[in-house]
Write a protein that holds these residues in place. Sequence first.
Motif, PDB file in Angstrom:
ATOM      1  N   GLU A  31      -0.279 -11.515   9.981  1.00 19.85           N
ATOM      2  CA  GLU A  31      -0.310 -10.558   9.113  1.00 19.85           C
ATOM      3  C   GLU A  31      -0.193  -9.174  10.055  1.00 19.85           C
ATOM      4  O   GLU A  31       0.484  -8.187   9.806  1.00 19.85           O
ATOM      5  CB  GLU A  31      -1.047 -10.430   8.032  1.00 19.85           C
ATOM      6  CG  GLU A  31      -1.264  -9.277   7.189  1.00 19.85           C
ATOM      7  CD  GLU A  31      -2.173  -8.165   7.568  1.00 19.85           C
ATOM      8  OE1 GLU A  31      -1.867  -6.715   7.403  1.00 19.85           O
ATOM      9  OE2 GLU A  31      -3.293  -8.231   8.467  1.00 19.85           O
ATOM     10  N   ARG A  32      -0.942  -9.238  11.074  1.00 19.76           N
ATOM     11  CA  ARG A  32      -1.526  -7.918  11.657  1.00 19.76           C
ATOM     12  C   ARG A  32       0.011  -7.477  12.367  1.00 19.76           C
ATOM     13  O   ARG A  32      -0.092  -6.169  12.883  1.00 19.76           O
ATOM     14  CB  ARG A  32      -2.585  -8.094  12.683  1.00 19.76           C
ATOM     15  CG  ARG A  32      -3.960  -8.205  11.792  1.00 19.76           C
ATOM     16  CD  ARG A  32      -5.001  -8.333  12.589  1.00 19.76           C
ATOM     17  NE  ARG A  32      -6.332  -8.162  12.056  1.00 19.76           N
ATOM     18  CZ  ARG A  32      -7.416  -8.951  12.352  1.00 19.76           C
ATOM     19  NH1 ARG A  32      -7.488  -9.577  13.350  1.00 19.76           N
ATOM     20  NH2 ARG A  32      -8.486  -8.617  11.732  1.00 19.76           N
ATOM     21  N   VAL A  33       0.792  -8.319  12.871  1.00 18.67           N
ATOM     22  CA  VAL A  33       2.007  -8.025  13.813  1.00 18.67           C
ATOM     23  C   VAL A  33       3.026  -7.751  12.936  1.00 18.67           C
ATOM     24  O   VAL A  33       4.341  -7.502  13.356  1.00 18.67           O
ATOM     25  CB  VAL A  33       2.040  -9.082  14.988  1.00 18.67           C
ATOM     26  CG1 VAL A  33       1.018  -9.007  15.683  1.00 18.67           C
ATOM     27  CG2 VAL A  33       2.380 -10.454  14.248  1.00 18.67           C
ATOM     28  N   CYS A  34       2.962  -7.794  11.544  1.00 20.55           N
ATOM     29  CA  CYS A  34       4.196  -7.672  10.645  1.00 20.55           C
ATOM     30  C   CYS A  34       4.347  -6.118  10.391  1.00 20.55           C
ATOM     31  O   CYS A  34       3.413  -5.485  10.253  1.00 20.55           O
ATOM     32  CB  CYS A  34       3.961  -8.263   9.159  1.00 20.55           C
ATOM     33  SG  CYS A  34       4.076  -9.973   9.448  1.00 20.55           S
ATOM     34  N   GLU A  35       5.529  -5.698  10.145  1.00 21.33           N
ATOM     35  CA  GLU A  35       5.865  -4.459  10.052  1.00 21.33           C
ATOM     36  C   GLU A  35       6.145  -4.039   8.565  1.00 21.33           C
ATOM     37  O   GLU A  35       6.899  -5.002   8.027  1.00 21.33           O
ATOM     38  CB  GLU A  35       6.993  -4.012  10.860  1.00 21.33           C
ATOM     39  CG  GLU A  35       7.246  -2.405  10.876  1.00 21.33           C
ATOM     40  CD  GLU A  35       8.422  -1.960  11.504  1.00 21.33           C
ATOM     41  OE1 GLU A  35       8.827  -0.813  11.441  1.00 21.33           O
ATOM     42  OE2 GLU A  35       8.724  -2.713  12.482  1.00 21.33           O
ATOM     43  N   ASP A  36       5.766  -3.170   7.742  1.00 18.53           N
ATOM     44  CA  ASP A  36       5.999  -2.869   6.193  1.00 18.53           C
ATOM     45  C   ASP A  36       7.373  -2.032   6.329  1.00 18.53           C
ATOM     46  O   ASP A  36       7.354  -1.067   7.149  1.00 18.53           O
ATOM     47  CB  ASP A  36       4.942  -2.135   5.816  1.00 18.53           C
ATOM     48  CG  ASP A  36       3.817  -2.860   5.517  1.00 18.53           C
ATOM     49  OD1 ASP A  36       3.726  -4.263   6.044  1.00 18.53           O
ATOM     50  OD2 ASP A  36       2.711  -2.571   4.799  1.00 18.53           O
ATOM     51  N   LEU A  37       8.293  -2.299   5.591  1.00 21.00           N
ATOM     52  CA  LEU A  37       9.512  -1.453   5.487  1.00 21.00           C
ATOM     53  C   LEU A  37       9.890  -1.271   3.946  1.00 21.00           C
ATOM     54  O   LEU A  37       9.463  -2.251   2.880  1.00 21.00           O
ATOM     55  CB  LEU A  37      10.824  -2.233   6.190  1.00 21.00           C
ATOM     56  CG  LEU A  37      10.908  -2.525   7.584  1.00 21.00           C
ATOM     57  CD1 LEU A  37      11.716  -3.212   8.023  1.00 21.00           C
ATOM     58  CD2 LEU A  37      10.594  -1.130   8.232  1.00 21.00           C
ATOM     59  N   GLU A  38      10.547  -0.165   3.592  1.00 26.01           N
ATOM     60  CA  GLU A  38      11.321   0.303   2.576  1.00 26.01           C
ATOM     61  C   GLU A  38      13.007   0.331   2.891  1.00 26.01           C
ATOM     62  O   GLU A  38      12.862   1.086   3.776  1.00 26.01           O
ATOM     63  CB  GLU A  38      10.785   1.418   1.807  1.00 26.01           C
ATOM     64  CG  GLU A  38       9.376   1.036   1.192  1.00 26.01           C
ATOM     65  CD  GLU A  38       8.961   2.162   0.590  1.00 26.01           C
ATOM     66  OE1 GLU A  38       8.779   2.231  -0.651  1.00 26.01           O
ATOM     67  OE2 GLU A  38       8.675   3.379   1.256  1.00 26.01           O
ATOM     68  N   VAL A  39      13.597  -0.328   2.216  1.00 26.26           N
ATOM     69  CA  VAL A  39      15.028  -0.203   2.453  1.00 26.26           C
ATOM     70  C   VAL A  39      15.959   0.342   1.082  1.00 26.26           C
ATOM     71  O   VAL A  39      15.420  -0.256   0.278  1.00 26.26           O
ATOM     72  CB  VAL A  39      15.834  -1.476   3.279  1.00 26.26           C
ATOM     73  CG1 VAL A  39      15.006  -1.600   4.438  1.00 26.26           C
ATOM     74  CG2 VAL A  39      15.700  -2.753   2.458  1.00 26.26           C
ATOM     75  N   GLU A  40      16.900   0.764   1.333  1.00 35.44           N
ATOM     76  CA  GLU A  40      17.698   1.407   0.222  1.00 35.44           C
ATOM     77  C   GLU A  40      18.707   0.112  -0.019  1.00 35.44           C
ATOM     78  O   GLU A  40      19.117  -0.491   0.670  1.00 35.44           O
ATOM     79  CB  GLU A  40      18.516   2.749   0.570  1.00 35.44           C
ATOM     80  CG  GLU A  40      17.605   3.694   0.926  1.00 35.44           C
ATOM     81  CD  GLU A  40      18.279   5.058   1.206  1.00 35.44           C
ATOM     82  OE1 GLU A  40      19.715   4.845   1.231  1.00 35.44           O
ATOM     83  OE2 GLU A  40      17.708   5.992   1.715  1.00 35.44           O
TER      84      GLU A  40
END
Length: 144
Positions: A31-40
């Motif tokens: 979990e610590r190496v995951c990147e959170d993203l929002e995409v259109e």
Amino acid sequence: MRLFSQDTKVQALKGVPLFEGLSHRELVQLERVCEDLEVEQGTVLCKEGEVGREFFVLVDGKVRVIRKGRRVVTLTGGDFLGEIALLTELPRTATVTAETPVRLFVLTSREFHAVLDQNPKVERKVLRALARRLAETSSDPTLA
């Protein structure tokens, strides 16, 4: 930017068959190496035929999966895709495009391998889960 709590991400990773044997502590490492993203809407997450290097966990929104020009499935929050890209450098088998705005988190093969290098027990557990899945889904009688 952090969009999701540690617990949200750990619970989502826990539901991935590839990670089924991992302890809570090992899931936290991932979990610590995951990147959170929002995409259109309209964003292509991966393209059929291109080499994949990311694993995606959808939290909110919808994506369509197209293989050989045909819609295969629509994925939504709680679904995941691309786990094989963490282990191999094979071409993607489908194109995945956001149908709505999507919130997700991503684990890259580079970060995944860094965790494996730090904790060989994680690698062994992942390989066991992969072998089980291969045996369960294969029609090859020698894998039974």
